[in-house]
Design a protein around this motif. Sequence first.
Motif, PDB file in Angstrom:
ATOM      1  N   TRP A  62      37.029  50.224  46.606  1.00 39.20           N
ATOM      2  CA  TRP A  62      38.321  50.291  47.289  1.00 39.20           C
ATOM      3  C   TRP A  62      38.703  48.913  47.732  1.00 39.20           C
ATOM      4  O   TRP A  62      37.847  48.180  48.188  1.00 39.20           O
ATOM      5  CB  TRP A  62      38.253  51.251  48.475  1.00 39.20           C
ATOM      6  N   PRO A  63      39.901  48.470  47.608  1.00 39.08           N
ATOM      7  CA  PRO A  63      41.031  49.209  47.065  1.00 39.08           C
ATOM      8  C   PRO A  63      40.975  49.297  45.537  1.00 39.08           C
ATOM      9  O   PRO A  63      40.253  48.556  44.895  1.00 39.08           O
ATOM     10  CB  PRO A  63      42.239  48.404  47.516  1.00 39.08           C
ATOM     11  N   ARG A  64      41.760  50.211  45.013  1.00 36.12           N
ATOM     12  CA  ARG A  64      41.883  50.414  43.578  1.00 36.12           C
ATOM     13  C   ARG A  64      43.347  50.318  43.188  1.00 36.12           C
ATOM     14  O   ARG A  64      44.219  50.558  44.006  1.00 36.12           O
ATOM     15  CB  ARG A  64      41.439  51.828  43.175  1.00 36.12           C
ATOM     16  N   TYR A  65      43.561  49.987  41.933  1.00 31.24           N
ATOM     17  CA  TYR A  65      44.916  50.123  41.389  1.00 31.24           C
ATOM     18  C   TYR A  65      45.068  51.530  40.841  1.00 31.24           C
ATOM     19  O   TYR A  65      44.119  52.114  40.322  1.00 31.24           O
ATOM     20  CB  TYR A  65      45.163  49.144  40.233  1.00 31.24           C
ATOM     21  N   LEU A  66      46.278  52.063  40.933  1.00 32.98           N
ATOM     22  CA  LEU A  66      46.638  53.306  40.266  1.00 32.98           C
ATOM     23  C   LEU A  66      47.683  52.922  39.228  1.00 32.98           C
ATOM     24  O   LEU A  66      48.685  52.283  39.557  1.00 32.98           O
ATOM     25  CB  LEU A  66      47.230  54.314  41.243  1.00 32.98           C
ATOM     26  N   LEU A  67      47.410  53.260  37.982  1.00 26.57           N
ATOM     27  CA  LEU A  67      48.266  52.836  36.880  1.00 26.57           C
ATOM     28  C   LEU A  67      48.476  54.015  35.944  1.00 26.57           C
ATOM     29  O   LEU A  67      47.603  54.882  35.820  1.00 26.57           O
ATOM     30  CB  LEU A  67      47.567  51.691  36.137  1.00 26.57           C
ATOM     31  N   SER A  68      49.627  54.048  35.283  1.00 25.09           N
ATOM     32  CA  SER A  68      49.886  55.149  34.351  1.00 25.09           C
ATOM     33  C   SER A  68      50.472  54.627  33.048  1.00 25.09           C
ATOM     34  O   SER A  68      51.098  53.575  33.004  1.00 25.09           O
ATOM     35  CB  SER A  68      50.833  56.173  34.984  1.00 25.09           C
TER      36      SER A  68
END
Length: 115
Positions: free
Chosen positions: A4-10
């Motif tokens: 943590w922290p993390r990226y959230l990607l789509s």
Amino acid sequence: MDVWPRYLLSGHAKLPQDAVARSVYEILTVVVTIDPETGAMLDVGCSMVTRPAQEFVHRLLLGVSLDDPPQQVFDLLHKYYLGGSRKALAAAIRDLYNSWAELRSGTVKNTPSNA
């Protein structure tokens, strides 16, 4: 280990007309959380309708680094995924890799301007 922290990607792609998921979604989405240091995908989800398809995508991508060339992922996808959404899934994964490359290169801001 919890990073943590993390990226959230789509990544996104349009589903073909005859895909099972098309009855629920028009767009196939693959969503991942990413270790910002290594590019490794720490969690994977997708908008595939069936549990086996979701699990396939999860196992295909979990632990893979978006910093590594994607060819092995695409080779596995084309060899083992025989569903009707294969091209859309490949396009969504390619979009994921492209978005990560843009983020890494600094050409995309990692936070929305209206947040």
